[in-house]
Write an enzyme that holds these catalytic residues in place. Sequence first.
Site, PDB file in Angstrom:
ATOM      1  N   ILE A   1      33.772  27.131  42.335  1.00 45.97           N
ATOM      2  CA  ILE A   1      32.589  27.668  41.665  1.00 45.97           C
ATOM      3  C   ILE A   1      32.054  28.879  42.423  1.00 45.97           C
ATOM      4  O   ILE A   1      31.517  28.741  43.533  1.00 45.97           O
ATOM      5  CB  ILE A   1      31.491  26.585  41.539  1.00 45.97           C
ATOM      6  CG1 ILE A   1      32.067  25.288  40.929  1.00 45.97           C
ATOM      7  CG2 ILE A   1      30.324  27.119  40.723  1.00 45.97           C
ATOM      8  CD1 ILE A   1      32.704  25.437  39.557  1.00 45.97           C
TER       9      ILE A   1
ATOM     10  N   ARG B   1      50.669  62.343  52.983  1.00 45.11           N
ATOM     11  CA  ARG B   1      51.651  61.729  53.874  1.00 45.11           C
ATOM     12  C   ARG B   1      52.959  62.514  53.820  1.00 45.11           C
ATOM     13  O   ARG B   1      53.592  62.616  52.755  1.00 45.11           O
ATOM     14  CB  ARG B   1      51.886  60.275  53.447  1.00 45.11           C
ATOM     15  CG  ARG B   1      53.020  59.563  54.166  1.00 45.11           C
ATOM     16  CD  ARG B   1      52.702  59.298  55.614  1.00 45.11           C
ATOM     17  NE  ARG B   1      53.690  58.397  56.208  1.00 45.11           N
ATOM     18  CZ  ARG B   1      53.812  58.198  57.510  1.00 45.11           C
ATOM     19  NH1 ARG B   1      53.002  58.841  58.351  1.00 45.11           N
ATOM     20  NH2 ARG B   1      54.710  57.360  57.981  1.00 45.11           N
TER      21      ARG B   1
ATOM     22  N   GLU C   1      39.388  31.815  34.928  1.00 47.50           N
ATOM     23  CA  GLU C   1      38.933  32.010  33.545  1.00 47.50           C
ATOM     24  C   GLU C   1      40.111  32.164  32.587  1.00 47.50           C
ATOM     25  O   GLU C   1      40.168  33.060  31.759  1.00 47.50           O
ATOM     26  CB  GLU C   1      37.968  33.192  33.472  1.00 47.50           C
ATOM     27  CG  GLU C   1      36.803  32.896  34.394  1.00 47.50           C
ATOM     28  CD  GLU C   1      35.590  33.749  34.170  1.00 47.50           C
ATOM     29  OE1 GLU C   1      35.412  34.265  33.074  1.00 47.50           O
ATOM     30  OE2 GLU C   1      34.823  33.858  35.124  1.00 47.50           O
TER      31      GLU C   1
END
Length: 394
Positions: A172, A278, A373
């Site tokens: 929760i 980079r 969910e």
Amino acid sequence: MAARTDQFQSPDYYLLDELLTEEQRMVRESVRNYVKKEISPIIEDYAQRAEFPEQIVKQMGEIGVFGPTIPVEYGGGGMDYISYGLMMQELERGDSGVRSTASVQGSLVMYPIYAYGSEEQKMKYLPKLGSGEWLGCFGLTEPDHGSNPAGMLSNIKDAGDHYILNGAKMWISNAPYAQVAVVWAKDEAGDIRGMILERGWEGFSTPTTHGKWSLRASATGELVFDNVKVPKENVFPNVKGLKGPLGCLSKARYGISWGALGAAMDCYDTALRYSKERVQFDRPIGGFQLQQKKLAEMITEITKAQLMVWRLGTLMNEGRATPQQISMAKRNSCEIATNIARDARQMLGGMGITGEYSIMRHMMNLESVITYEGTHDVHLLITGMDVTGLNAFK
């Protein structure tokens, strides 16, 4: 740990900003600025320490991300669903745990009180939740009942002027800090009922879940009910059955469909910037074909998902979106975000696993987002059942 400078720039390959109203763009900018100022500088440190930045609850109340679609007279924002989606996108661009805090508060706590509650319940709870004075949580999932919430064991028994609640809930969000919990339990007739619990009631405890490698800056816990007395006026009068909690989950899943997209955008934006800076083999790695392939696929998937959630938001505003359409968007956004996070991490090489960049944190967070969910697989089956008319769950 030195605070990172947040250089995020939102990708908009198909000029989707032109589909947004001026107000929607202003909402997005205000939440984006909040994330850059208050979340990005601190979130890595809190995640490394697995601590919840409590101060953000009041801050998020102030900027209006709690219950933005709830009418203003009840302490909400009175906004449309695209504005709500953009808010969730920007919060999760900062961190999934921060977006979870807002999703739970708005979609899973304020929405059911607004949709199913009595006028007294709305007036008592919604303004305090909307302002961030109170934090709320939502108790549906149980230790033995996740994807199948109808099997829940939590139950209430009539005891005259109150009910006696027993049971437990797990995983929760917000539980350890919440003043209010919206809890679902079966009555003696076997009907699922929703009710509002308050911290401090005898027999109601919220133990913290420790040892998470995901959503580390979000507070997760259990809800334990040991003969808790629930006044009858705290039970929702206007809903019975699974449609109550599922109605809330549709709203939250909608927010996740935008939120996970925000995490994907952040990973893409980070990888794109890194690929230009980079240098290997005497040139920026962004000039190599395999790196360009990764970036091209990322921006393609982000653009497709942007179109999907924008259209879904339009249907939500018109009251025409189905739970099945929401399932598809939630699953798609979570899938592309996890893939983009992984590819972006590879592009950064060893730097991708450090807290100097947000990518590894997003990667770990998204492992929860793709599961909660409604898991990835369950959402696939919801779509499958919708298109075939055949139920694969039974």
